[in-house]
Design a protein around this motif. Structure first.
Motif, PDB file in Angstrom:
ATOM      1  N   UNK A 135      12.171  11.250  -9.799  1.00  0.00           N
ATOM      2  CA  UNK A 135      11.770  12.561  -9.297  1.00  0.00           C
ATOM      3  C   UNK A 135      11.380  12.482  -7.831  1.00  0.00           C
ATOM      4  N   UNK A 136      10.166  12.914  -7.537  1.00  0.00           N
ATOM      5  CA  UNK A 136       9.717  12.957  -6.142  1.00  0.00           C
ATOM      6  C   UNK A 136       9.176  11.627  -5.644  1.00  0.00           C
ATOM      7  N   UNK A 137       9.046  10.647  -6.517  1.00  0.00           N
ATOM      8  CA  UNK A 137       8.466   9.369  -6.119  1.00  0.00           C
ATOM      9  C   UNK A 137       9.525   8.288  -6.000  1.00  0.00           C
ATOM     10  N   UNK A 138       9.233   7.297  -5.163  1.00  0.00           N
ATOM     11  CA  UNK A 138      10.197   6.247  -4.833  1.00  0.00           C
ATOM     12  C   UNK A 138       9.482   4.922  -4.657  1.00  0.00           C
ATOM     13  N   UNK A 139      10.066   3.868  -5.227  1.00  0.00           N
ATOM     14  CA  UNK A 139       9.611   2.508  -4.970  1.00  0.00           C
ATOM     15  C   UNK A 139      10.770   1.792  -4.291  1.00  0.00           C
ATOM     16  N   UNK A 140      10.514   1.241  -3.108  1.00  0.00           N
ATOM     17  CA  UNK A 140      11.578   0.678  -2.283  1.00  0.00           C
ATOM     18  C   UNK A 140      11.195  -0.715  -1.817  1.00  0.00           C
ATOM     19  N   UNK A 141      12.155  -1.644  -1.855  1.00  0.00           N
ATOM     20  CA  UNK A 141      11.888  -3.006  -1.415  1.00  0.00           C
ATOM     21  C   UNK A 141      12.085  -3.123   0.087  1.00  0.00           C
ATOM     22  N   UNK A 142      11.055  -3.604   0.771  1.00  0.00           N
ATOM     23  CA  UNK A 142      11.087  -3.842   2.208  1.00  0.00           C
ATOM     24  C   UNK A 142      11.376  -5.321   2.428  1.00  0.00           C
ATOM     25  N   UNK A 143      12.663  -5.657   2.619  1.00  0.00           N
ATOM     26  CA  UNK A 143      13.065  -7.065   2.700  1.00  0.00           C
ATOM     27  C   UNK A 143      12.471  -7.762   3.913  1.00  0.00           C
ATOM     28  N   UNK A 144      12.277  -7.052   5.008  1.00  0.00           N
ATOM     29  CA  UNK A 144      11.752  -7.670   6.228  1.00  0.00           C
ATOM     30  C   UNK A 144      10.346  -8.225   6.019  1.00  0.00           C
ATOM     31  N   UNK A 145       9.529  -7.500   5.241  1.00  0.00           N
ATOM     32  CA  UNK A 145       8.152  -7.925   5.000  1.00  0.00           C
ATOM     33  C   UNK A 145       7.938  -8.466   3.590  1.00  0.00           C
ATOM     34  N   UNK A 146       9.029  -8.598   2.812  1.00  0.00           N
ATOM     35  CA  UNK A 146       8.972  -9.143   1.459  1.00  0.00           C
ATOM     36  C   UNK A 146       7.923  -8.447   0.596  1.00  0.00           C
ATOM     37  N   UNK A 147       8.033  -7.132   0.497  1.00  0.00           N
ATOM     38  CA  UNK A 147       7.075  -6.383  -0.304  1.00  0.00           C
ATOM     39  C   UNK A 147       7.741  -5.120  -0.842  1.00  0.00           C
TER      40      UNK A 147
END
Length: 205
Positions: A135-147
């Motif tokens: 829906x309106x929420x998102x979980x995204x992997x930030x590869x540059x900062x490994x988080x």
């Protein structure tokens, strides 16, 4: 029982995330100390790579994974003021689109027979992408900062790290480690599990 007196000049810069935060006596995972309570105000007084040394209101200090500290706004944001670059989701979303498009092109060429398996492997080497949309929420992997970061559509917030903090020497001499030992902030849990470990809670000195 009286409350401990705050150290003169103590000025909180961050808050401990909602699950609490482990601490160490030095920027080294072999020297654990007493964990910090959730939402405890702390002052960040030193940074060394992934590590941050924080001080509590009573003067007690320890090293923590600085990547998980939640910053405290130092002044009310002005109306219409642009988001800080670390909280604006647009650059990370654009990067995710680029990475996905790069993989899609390589996969299309492999499927069409215009590239062999070795070429496909070479073109996709090092690509890392993770995303959960509900829906309106998102979980995204930030590869540059490994988080992992949580996004409500307007801002990003740290959710989990994909590797323990490295010592300053390791950060300078070694590539990022892939050990899974993340910690979480108070962001909502995703609809499907993102790898995480439990964390004990305790009180600071």
């Amino acid at each position: 029982m009286t409350e401990p007196t705050a150290v003169p000049g103590f000025s909180p810069t961050h808050v401990v995330p909602g699950d609490g935060l482990p601490t160490w006596q030095a920027p080294d995972v072999s020297s654990p100390s007493v964990p910090l309570d959730p939402f405890l105000p702390v002052e960040l007084v030193d940074r060394r790579g992934d590590w941050g040394r924080v001080m509590c209101a009573n003067g007690w200090s320890a090293w923590v994974d600085g990547r998980l500290l939640v910053a405290v706004p130092q002044a009310p944001p002005s109306a219409g003021q642009p988001l800080d670059r670390t909280s604006d989701p647009q650059p990370l979303l654009a990067r995710a689109e680029e990475v996905l498009a790069q993989y899609r092109r390589a996969a299309d060429e492999l499927a069409a027979g215009s590239a062999d398996r070795e070429t496909f492997r070479r073109r996709t080497r090092g690509i890392r992408l993770g995303m959960v949309v509900d829906g309106e929420t998102l979980w995204l992997y930030d590869a540059e900062h490994e988080r992992w970061v949580y996004c409500d559509g307007a801002q990003l917030a740290p959710f989990a790290v994909a590797a323990p903090p490295q010592s300053p020497r390791e950060s300078a001499s070694q590539p990022p480690r892939r050990t899974t030992a993340p910690g979480r902030t108070a962001a909502p849990a995703p609809p499907t599990q993102i790898t995480e470990t439990g964390r004990g809670r305790g009180t600071s000195g």
